[in-house]
Structures are given as structure tokens and as C-alpha cells.
Design a protein around this motif. Structure first.
Motif, PDB file in Angstrom:
ATOM      1  N   ARG A  21       0.835  -1.203   0.000  1.00 31.11           N
ATOM      2  CA  ARG A  21       0.000   0.000   0.000  1.00 31.11           C
ATOM      3  C   ARG A  21       0.871   1.255   0.000  1.00 31.11           C
ATOM      4  O   ARG A  21       0.552   2.236  -0.663  1.00 31.11           O
ATOM      5  N   ILE A  42      -5.637   0.296  -1.981  1.00 30.70           N
ATOM      6  CA  ILE A  42      -6.005  -1.076  -1.642  1.00 30.70           C
ATOM      7  C   ILE A  42      -7.011  -1.011  -0.505  1.00 30.70           C
ATOM      8  O   ILE A  42      -6.823  -0.259   0.452  1.00 30.70           O
ATOM      9  N   LEU A  75      -8.046  -3.695  -5.738  1.00 24.82           N
ATOM     10  CA  LEU A  75      -7.630  -2.322  -6.003  1.00 24.82           C
ATOM     11  C   LEU A  75      -8.854  -1.468  -6.289  1.00 24.82           C
ATOM     12  O   LEU A  75      -9.804  -1.917  -6.909  1.00 24.82           O
TER      13      LEU A  75
END
Length: 127
Positions: A21, A42, A75
Motif C-alpha cells: 500500500r 487497496i 484495487l
């Protein structure tokens, strides 16, 4: 013993996800001035739940492989509060705040993992 191993596994998975991330948030920050760039992130909670066995498929055999990286379904594109005229959805202040928070949580997870491992080491040595 399995509870300890599972707990350590969750912290290790958390570290890996936080690292991924951070890379994604850094990419968002780097592209803050790129026309048409869409900020991505994320969904940390859902990915961690799926990888730790709280959701999705469970590994019932030690030979089963675990999902290591977030996939395309994990995502998401960030929805801007103040959209840019050039189509860029990166809001620098939001991305910097998310990056700082993610870094802090990464450090906390690392500290907790180190403490658990050192506690286990002391227990094994009999200290």
C-alpha cells in the motif's frame, strides 16, 4: 501454539500489505501533476480478512498456496472530493495523510511482531 502462529502470520501479512500500500500511495503522490492519472488504493481491511482466513477460501492443507498480492478486485480508484480539470484524481493532501497513517501502522505492526518474537525467544530460553 497454532493460535500464536496464526497471530504472527496476521502481523506478517499485515506488514506485507502495508508495504504494498505504501508503494501504491507513493506512486499516487509522484503522479500528482500527471494529467489523467487516477489515484489507486487497496481496501486493506478486506484484503487482510481474505488472506488471514476470515473471508474467502481457507487453506485446509499445508500444501495449499495463499494469495500473496492484492489482485485487481482488491484495487480501487479513489474518488476525489475536489476533481481536477485535467482528469487527475490525486489529491496531494489526502495521499500524504494516507501515506503517513499507513507508515505509522506499518511501524506499529513491526513493533508488535518484534515484541511477540522476542517474548517467544525469551520463553524458549527460559528467561
Amino acid at each position: 501454539m497454532t493460535a500464536i502462529r496464526d497471530n504472527l502470520g496476521i502481523h506478517a501479512t499485515s506488514l506485507t500489505l502495508r508495504e504494498q500500500r505504501s508503494a501504491m500511495l507513493a506512486s499516487n503522490i509522484a503522479h500528482a501533476a500527471t494529467p489523467g492519472y487516477k489515484a489507486r488504493d487497496i481496501d486493506f481491511a478486506s484484503v487482510l480478512a481474505a488472506q488471514s482466513g476470515d473471508g474467502g477460501m481457507r487453506a485446509t492443507n499445508p500444501m495449499h498456496l495463499r494469495h500473496a498480492k492484492p489482485g485487481a478486485a482488491d484495487l480501487a480508484f479513489r474518488q476525489p472530493v475536489n476533481p481536477s480539470l485535467d482528469g487527475n484524481t490525486v489529491e496531494l493532501d489526502v495521499e500524504q495523510r494516507e501515506f503517513a497513517e499507513n507508515t505509522l501502522r506499518y511501524q506499529i505492526s513491526l513493533t508488535l511482531l518484534n515484541r511477540k518474537i522476542s517474548g517467544l525467544t525469551r520463553a524458549i530460553k527460559g528467561e
